[in-house]
Design an enzyme around this catalytic site. Sequence first.
Site, mmCIF file in Angstrom:
data_model
loop_
_atom_site.group_PDB
_atom_site.id
_atom_site.type_symbol
_atom_site.label_atom_id
_atom_site.label_comp_id
_atom_site.label_asym_id
_atom_site.label_seq_id
_atom_site.Cartn_x
_atom_site.Cartn_y
_atom_site.Cartn_z
ATOM 1 N N ASN A 13 66.483 48.789 -0.647
ATOM 2 C CA ASN A 13 66.261 48.761 -2.091
ATOM 3 C C ASN A 13 66.178 47.281 -2.486
ATOM 4 O O ASN A 13 67.204 46.616 -2.608
ATOM 5 C CB ASN A 13 67.413 49.461 -2.824
ATOM 6 N N TRP A 14 64.950 46.828 -2.666
ATOM 7 C CA TRP A 14 64.754 45.401 -2.966
ATOM 8 C C TRP A 14 65.129 45.059 -4.409
ATOM 9 O O TRP A 14 65.161 43.890 -4.779
ATOM 10 C CB TRP A 14 63.293 45.002 -2.702
ATOM 11 N N LYS A 15 65.360 46.063 -5.220
ATOM 12 C CA LYS A 15 65.668 45.845 -6.644
ATOM 13 C C LYS A 15 64.596 44.925 -7.254
ATOM 14 O O LYS A 15 63.436 45.007 -6.843
ATOM 15 C CB LYS A 15 67.093 45.302 -6.799
ATOM 16 N N HIS A 99 69.588 55.329 -10.016
ATOM 17 C CA HIS A 99 70.449 54.237 -9.539
ATOM 18 C C HIS A 99 71.368 53.805 -10.684
ATOM 19 O O HIS A 99 70.934 53.723 -11.833
ATOM 20 C CB HIS A 99 69.591 53.064 -9.053
ATOM 21 N N GLU A 101 72.424 51.041 -11.603
ATOM 22 C CA GLU A 101 71.970 49.873 -12.381
ATOM 23 C C GLU A 101 71.027 50.303 -13.494
ATOM 24 O O GLU A 101 70.983 49.695 -14.559
ATOM 25 C CB GLU A 101 71.295 48.849 -11.446
ATOM 26 N N GLU A 171 76.812 56.064 -3.786
ATOM 27 C CA GLU A 171 76.913 54.637 -4.059
ATOM 28 C C GLU A 171 78.040 54.390 -5.050
ATOM 29 O O GLU A 171 77.798 54.408 -6.271
ATOM 30 C CB GLU A 171 75.615 54.118 -4.674
ATOM 31 N N GLY A 177 76.919 45.449 -4.610
ATOM 32 C CA GLY A 177 76.774 44.013 -4.846
ATOM 33 C C GLY A 177 78.082 43.247 -4.916
ATOM 34 O O GLY A 177 78.103 42.095 -5.355
ATOM 35 N N SER A 216 77.206 47.435 -0.512
ATOM 36 C CA SER A 216 77.680 46.346 0.347
ATOM 37 C C SER A 216 77.631 46.674 1.841
ATOM 38 O O SER A 216 78.492 46.246 2.614
ATOM 39 C CB SER A 216 79.095 45.915 -0.055
#
Length: 258
Positions: A13-15, A99, A101, A171, A177, A216
Site C-alpha cells: 500500500n503505497w498510500k 482503510h 486513514e 490493521e 505507521g 508496521s
Amino acid sequence: MTQKTTQKLVVANWKMHGNLKQNSALLTDFVENLSALKHTQMVVCAPYPYLAQLQSMLQHTNIAWGAQNVAKNEVGAFTGEVSAAMLTDFGCKYVIIGHSERATAYCESDENIATKFVQAKRHGLTPILCVGETLIEREAGVMEMVVSKQLDTIINTHGAAVFADAVISYEPIWAIGTGLAATPEQAKNMHLFIRNKISNLNIEATNRLKILYGGSVNPQNAVQLFVVPNIDGGLIGKCSLNAQEFEAICHAAETSVT
Ligand code: 13P
C-alpha cells in the site's frame, strides 16, 4: 477453525507516495527480484494516476496491481470519484476498501465501506477490507467487538457469502505507521476470531477468504507473523516503499509456505 493456506498474499500500500521516476525504479527492482516466487501473490496498490504505469510495467509478471479506494456508485455526476469499471479498465485486480486513514480523514462510514465492497466484487475486483481497533479500544478489551461490528455492516446487508474470494486485512490502528506491530499472539487471536466469525456463517466463504495482517510489518517481524495460523499474508505500508525491505517481506511469505 484454521484455514490451511496454500498461497500467501503480500500487498504493497503505497498510500500517497511516489512519482513516475521513483515508481519505475521500485517496480523494476520488484520484477527482477520477485519473479522466482511461486507461492506468494504480490500486489502493488498505488495512487490512481499511476495505475497506467503499473499496468505497463507489471503486465506479464507475477505481480498484480490495484487501487486504494473506489467509488460506491457505478457512474455519474460524482466529481473526483473513480469507479470500479475504471479500475478494471487499467487492469486492476484488487482494491483496498475502508482503510482507517480514509475512515478517519474522510469520514468514511461503515455503510459506505459495505457498498464499496460489493461494488468492487460486482466488477470482478478483489476487495481488501481493512478492519481494526484503536488503542483505546484495545486497552478497554473491546477489540473483537469493534472488528465484529465492522464486519457486521457487510454481513447484515449483503450476507457472509460475499467474503468468498475476498480479503480482510486486520490493521490495528495503533500499529499503523508507529513501528509497533501487533505481537504474533495478538494477531493470532484476532485472525482466529475473524476466521471463526465468517466460518460460523458460511464455511464455503471462509475457505475462500484470505486474512492479512497490516501495521508496521517489517522484514524481521514478517518471519514470525507469517507462520501464525490464519495469517495469510500482509498489507505493507512504509516498507513497501523500499525495494529491499518489501522483497524481504515477500520472501518471508514464500518461506512460510514452503
Ligand atoms: P505501515 O506498514 O506503514 O504501518 O502501514 C500499514 C498500512 O496502513 C497498510 O495499509
